[in-house]
Design a protein around this motif. Structure first.
Motif, PDB file in Angstrom:
ATOM      1  N   VAL A   1       0.721  -1.223   0.116  1.00 50.96           N
ATOM      2  CA  VAL A   1      -0.020  -0.098  -0.139  1.00 50.96           C
ATOM      3  C   VAL A   1       0.902   1.301   0.168  1.00 50.96           C
ATOM      4  N   PHE A   2       0.419   2.318  -0.779  1.00 50.45           N
ATOM      5  CA  PHE A   2       1.056   3.661  -0.726  1.00 50.45           C
ATOM      6  C   PHE A   2      -0.016   4.619  -0.458  1.00 50.45           C
ATOM      7  N   ILE A   3       0.595   5.799   0.174  1.00 56.24           N
ATOM      8  CA  ILE A   3      -0.355   6.748   0.515  1.00 56.24           C
ATOM      9  C   ILE A   3      -1.186   7.407  -0.631  1.00 56.24           C
ATOM     10  N   LYS A   4      -0.674   7.243  -1.709  1.00 59.35           N
ATOM     11  CA  LYS A   4      -1.266   7.861  -2.962  1.00 59.35           C
ATOM     12  C   LYS A   4      -2.487   6.920  -3.387  1.00 59.35           C
TER      13      LYS A   4
ATOM     14  N   LYS B   1     -10.677   3.848  -1.380  1.00 54.90           N
ATOM     15  CA  LYS B   1     -11.821   4.605  -0.938  1.00 54.90           C
ATOM     16  C   LYS B   1     -13.054   3.968  -1.920  1.00 54.90           C
ATOM     17  N   LYS B   2     -12.778   4.064  -3.308  1.00 60.20           N
ATOM     18  CA  LYS B   2     -13.782   3.253  -4.132  1.00 60.20           C
ATOM     19  C   LYS B   2     -14.166   1.825  -3.970  1.00 60.20           C
ATOM     20  N   LEU B   3     -12.797   1.152  -3.360  1.00 61.14           N
ATOM     21  CA  LEU B   3     -13.007  -0.190  -2.941  1.00 61.14           C
ATOM     22  C   LEU B   3     -14.108  -0.419  -1.850  1.00 61.14           C
ATOM     23  N   PHE B   4     -13.915   0.482  -1.007  1.00 63.30           N
ATOM     24  CA  PHE B   4     -14.802   0.508   0.249  1.00 63.30           C
ATOM     25  C   PHE B   4     -16.301   0.915  -0.187  1.00 63.30           C
ATOM     26  N   GLU B   5     -16.404   2.030  -0.802  1.00 59.82           N
ATOM     27  CA  GLU B   5     -17.748   2.330  -1.145  1.00 59.82           C
ATOM     28  C   GLU B   5     -18.489   1.278  -2.043  1.00 59.82           C
ATOM     29  N   LYS B   6     -17.746   0.723  -2.926  1.00 64.08           N
ATOM     30  CA  LYS B   6     -18.441  -0.510  -3.625  1.00 64.08           C
ATOM     31  C   LYS B   6     -18.884  -1.453  -2.801  1.00 64.08           C
ATOM     32  N   ASN B   7     -18.316  -1.644  -1.670  1.00 61.05           N
ATOM     33  CA  ASN B   7     -18.446  -2.817  -0.887  1.00 61.05           C
ATOM     34  C   ASN B   7     -19.418  -2.265   0.423  1.00 61.05           C
TER      35      ASN B   7
ATOM     36  N   ILE C   1     -12.484   6.472   6.218  1.00 59.08           N
ATOM     37  CA  ILE C   1     -11.773   7.738   6.749  1.00 59.08           C
ATOM     38  C   ILE C   1     -11.495   8.849   5.820  1.00 59.08           C
ATOM     39  N   SER C   2     -11.546  10.071   6.066  1.00 59.04           N
ATOM     40  CA  SER C   2     -11.175  11.213   5.244  1.00 59.04           C
ATOM     41  C   SER C   2      -9.597  11.092   4.650  1.00 59.04           C
ATOM     42  N   ASN C   3      -9.166  11.577   3.765  1.00 56.31           N
ATOM     43  CA  ASN C   3      -7.926  11.420   3.125  1.00 56.31           C
ATOM     44  C   ASN C   3      -6.842  12.269   4.142  1.00 56.31           C
ATOM     45  N   LYS C   4      -7.349  13.251   5.068  1.00 55.84           N
ATOM     46  CA  LYS C   4      -6.317  13.660   5.872  1.00 55.84           C
ATOM     47  C   LYS C   4      -6.163  12.749   6.890  1.00 55.84           C
ATOM     48  N   ARG C   5      -7.262  11.918   7.367  1.00 57.98           N
ATOM     49  CA  ARG C   5      -6.927  11.149   8.713  1.00 57.98           C
ATOM     50  C   ARG C   5      -6.282  10.084   8.112  1.00 57.98           C
TER      51      ARG C   5
ATOM     52  N   VAL D   1       5.610  -1.104   6.451  1.00 57.78           N
ATOM     53  CA  VAL D   1       4.797  -1.526   5.193  1.00 57.78           C
ATOM     54  C   VAL D   1       3.287  -1.227   5.709  1.00 57.78           C
ATOM     55  N   LYS D   2       2.563  -0.245   4.743  1.00 56.32           N
ATOM     56  CA  LYS D   2       1.326   0.462   5.385  1.00 56.32           C
ATOM     57  C   LYS D   2       0.093  -0.614   4.935  1.00 56.32           C
ATOM     58  N   GLY D   3       0.427  -1.942   4.457  1.00 54.00           N
ATOM     59  CA  GLY D   3      -0.572  -2.777   4.081  1.00 54.00           C
ATOM     60  C   GLY D   3      -0.319  -3.421   2.721  1.00 54.00           C
ATOM     61  N   TRP D   4      -1.007  -4.397   2.530  1.00 55.09           N
ATOM     62  CA  TRP D   4      -1.083  -4.876   0.983  1.00 55.09           C
ATOM     63  C   TRP D   4      -2.516  -4.771   0.291  1.00 55.09           C
ATOM     64  N   VAL D   5      -2.411  -4.694  -0.900  1.00 56.27           N
ATOM     65  CA  VAL D   5      -3.685  -4.563  -1.799  1.00 56.27           C
ATOM     66  C   VAL D   5      -3.556  -5.577  -3.032  1.00 56.27           C
ATOM     67  N   ILE D   6      -4.730  -6.214  -3.432  1.00 59.20           N
ATOM     68  CA  ILE D   6      -4.956  -6.875  -4.636  1.00 59.20           C
ATOM     69  C   ILE D   6      -5.222  -6.027  -5.638  1.00 59.20           C
ATOM     70  N   GLU D   7      -4.629  -5.888  -6.882  1.00 61.36           N
ATOM     71  CA  GLU D   7      -4.665  -5.093  -7.945  1.00 61.36           C
ATOM     72  C   GLU D   7      -5.136  -5.901  -9.236  1.00 61.36           C
ATOM     73  N   GLU D   8      -6.051  -5.603  -9.915  1.00 58.52           N
ATOM     74  CA  GLU D   8      -6.365  -6.322 -11.058  1.00 58.52           C
ATOM     75  C   GLU D   8      -6.696  -5.140 -12.155  1.00 58.52           C
ATOM     76  N   ASN D   9      -6.085  -4.950 -13.356  1.00 60.14           N
ATOM     77  CA  ASN D   9      -6.098  -4.177 -14.342  1.00 60.14           C
ATOM     78  C   ASN D   9      -6.089  -2.696 -13.860  1.00 60.14           C
ATOM     79  N   LYS D  10      -5.034  -2.410 -12.824  1.00 60.00           N
ATOM     80  CA  LYS D  10      -4.993  -1.038 -12.318  1.00 60.00           C
ATOM     81  C   LYS D  10      -5.788  -0.649 -11.332  1.00 60.00           C
ATOM     82  N   LYS D  11      -6.999  -1.709 -11.025  1.00 59.98           N
ATOM     83  CA  LYS D  11      -7.903  -1.201 -10.030  1.00 59.98           C
ATOM     84  C   LYS D  11      -7.656  -2.085  -8.679  1.00 59.98           C
ATOM     85  N   ILE D  12      -7.859  -1.369  -7.617  1.00 57.57           N
ATOM     86  CA  ILE D  12      -7.630  -2.069  -6.110  1.00 57.57           C
ATOM     87  C   ILE D  12      -8.857  -2.945  -5.830  1.00 57.57           C
ATOM     88  N   VAL D  13      -8.821  -4.392  -5.809  1.00 56.70           N
ATOM     89  CA  VAL D  13      -9.907  -5.134  -5.608  1.00 56.70           C
ATOM     90  C   VAL D  13      -9.733  -5.673  -4.204  1.00 56.70           C
ATOM     91  N   GLY D  14      -8.978  -5.266  -3.405  1.00 56.04           N
ATOM     92  CA  GLY D  14      -8.510  -6.047  -2.072  1.00 56.04           C
ATOM     93  C   GLY D  14      -7.576  -5.148  -1.314  1.00 56.04           C
TER      94      GLY D  14
END
Length: 365
Positions: free
Chosen positions: A6-9, A15-21, A26-30, A48-61
């Motif tokens: 995971v990167f801060i950017k 956030k899109k992943l959260f909203e989809k589910n 939390i806000s970007n600032k937090r 390490v700020k965490g890990w993501v699963i990425e599919e076609n440049k979209k974060i799905v996990g």
């Protein structure tokens, strides 16, 4: 499909992943301040700020991590707090990969998650994580501060015909028979020695030293000025938290910290006791802080005040206010340690003193 750090950017994609589910983020600032203001990471230490699963440049996990500091018998331990485990339905069979990656972090002495639902709990157990075996995490003590709103909330989340009429009738009946019980807390304490604290300042370092000494045999989250400011700064700045101090002989001898949270789903505004400390666990100080905290929640028009994770002595003090009690469906506190000695210690209930300051619960407020 790729698995990466995971990167801060990544905020907007996560956030899109959260909203989809159908989850709130939390806000970007937090989000940024979790790491940028973290006392451990302020000295440019890598994490390490965490890990993501990425599919076609979209974060799905996603499963995130940030460090906190604990003490046991004056020895410091680094805890990786796990938060925000969200995976799209199509990719949920890959969910354990995220957890496995996090558990491989050798910088952490232990891993902690305090928001695990039953399904997540099964995965944690399969990965050899353990539930924190503290009885006070299995129930909640609470006070109804606005009976009418609580009844309205019940009918809002349940389907009944003539809901408004039924709500009014039940409120009328209950208000006659249990109003005295609901208000019984008001005559149990005094606020003469209680003052409001507007900010985290150096006097908390003094209280932390006392806390650390008196609970030397407990596994404690660091409560010095730096860590409390990092944890609570956002809530204090936005007037979503309050701190009450107790004074005795002109000296600070205890505090209580509370956070309020509005739940859009049930329409209830709840206050939570996040932390309570009094030097030598003094009964009068603790009772006055508890009573003043409930009263402040009432002034802030909270509908419910909740206590959870308190120790046996604190529970006896809360019980003097005649709270209501409910058994919780699950204990969401899980931990894992790759340190065999620490794991043996944490397997014993007597070494834990969990509160809402521990883990990722506070991130969801």
């Amino acid at each position: 499909m790729i698995l990466r750090k995971v990167f801060i950017k990544d905020y907007k994609k996560i956030k899109k992943l959260f909203e989809k589910n159908k989850l709130s983020m939390i806000s970007n600032k937090r989000w940024k301040n979790i790491w940028l203001k973290n006392p451990i990471l302020k000295n440019n230490k890598k994490w390490v700020k965490g890990w993501v699963i990425e599919e076609n440049k979209k974060i799905v996990g996603h499963f995130g991590s940030y460090p906190t500091q604990y003490f046991f018998k004056n020895k410091s331990y680094i805890c990786s707090v796990l938060h925000g485990w969200v995976v799209d339905k199509k990719f949920r069979s890959f969910s354990p990969l995220l957890l496995n990656k996090l558990f491989m972090d050798k910088k952490a002495d232990l891993f902690l998650c305090t928001t695990a639902n039953p399904t997540v709990g099964k995965i944690f157990k399969a990965m050899k994580a353990k539930q924190i075996a503290v009885n006070s995490l299995n129930y909640s003590l609470f006070f109804i501060l606005n009976l009418e709103k609580v009844i309205e909330s019940f009918f809002k989340t349940n389907k009944y015909p003539l809901k408004k009429l039924l709500s009014n009738i039940i409120f009328f009946i209950l208000n006659i028979f249990i109003k005295r019980k609901l208000d019984s807390w008001k005559n149990t304490y005094t606020e003469k020695s209680i003052i409001k604290c507007k900010k985290i300042d150096p006097q908390f370092d003094y209280l932390w030293k006392k806390n650390k000494y008196s609970n030397i045999n407990k596994f404690l989250f660091n409560r010095n000025t730096q860590w409390l400011e990092w944890h609570l700064g956002y809530f204090l700045e936005n007037k979503k938290a309050w701190i009450l101090l107790s004074k005795k002989n002109k000296k600070i001898n205890g505090y209580s910290i509370c956070i309020e949270n509005f739940n859009k789903r049930d329409g209830l505004k709840k206050a939570f006791l996040v932390d309570l400390f009094s030097i030598n666990n003094e009964k009068e100080t603790s009772i006055n802080l508890i009573g003043a905290s409930i009263n402040e929640a009432k002034k802030r028009k909270c509908h419910i005040m909740e206590f959870r994770g308190i120790n046996k002595l604190q529970k006896s003090y809360v019980n003097s206010f005649y709270p209501l009690s409910k058994k919780l469906l699950t204990n969401p506190f899980y931990y894992k340690s790759n340190n065999n000695k620490l794991d043996a210690i944490l397997s014993n209930e007597k070494f834990w003193l969990p509160t809402y300051l521990d883990g990722d619960t506070i991130v969801n407020f």
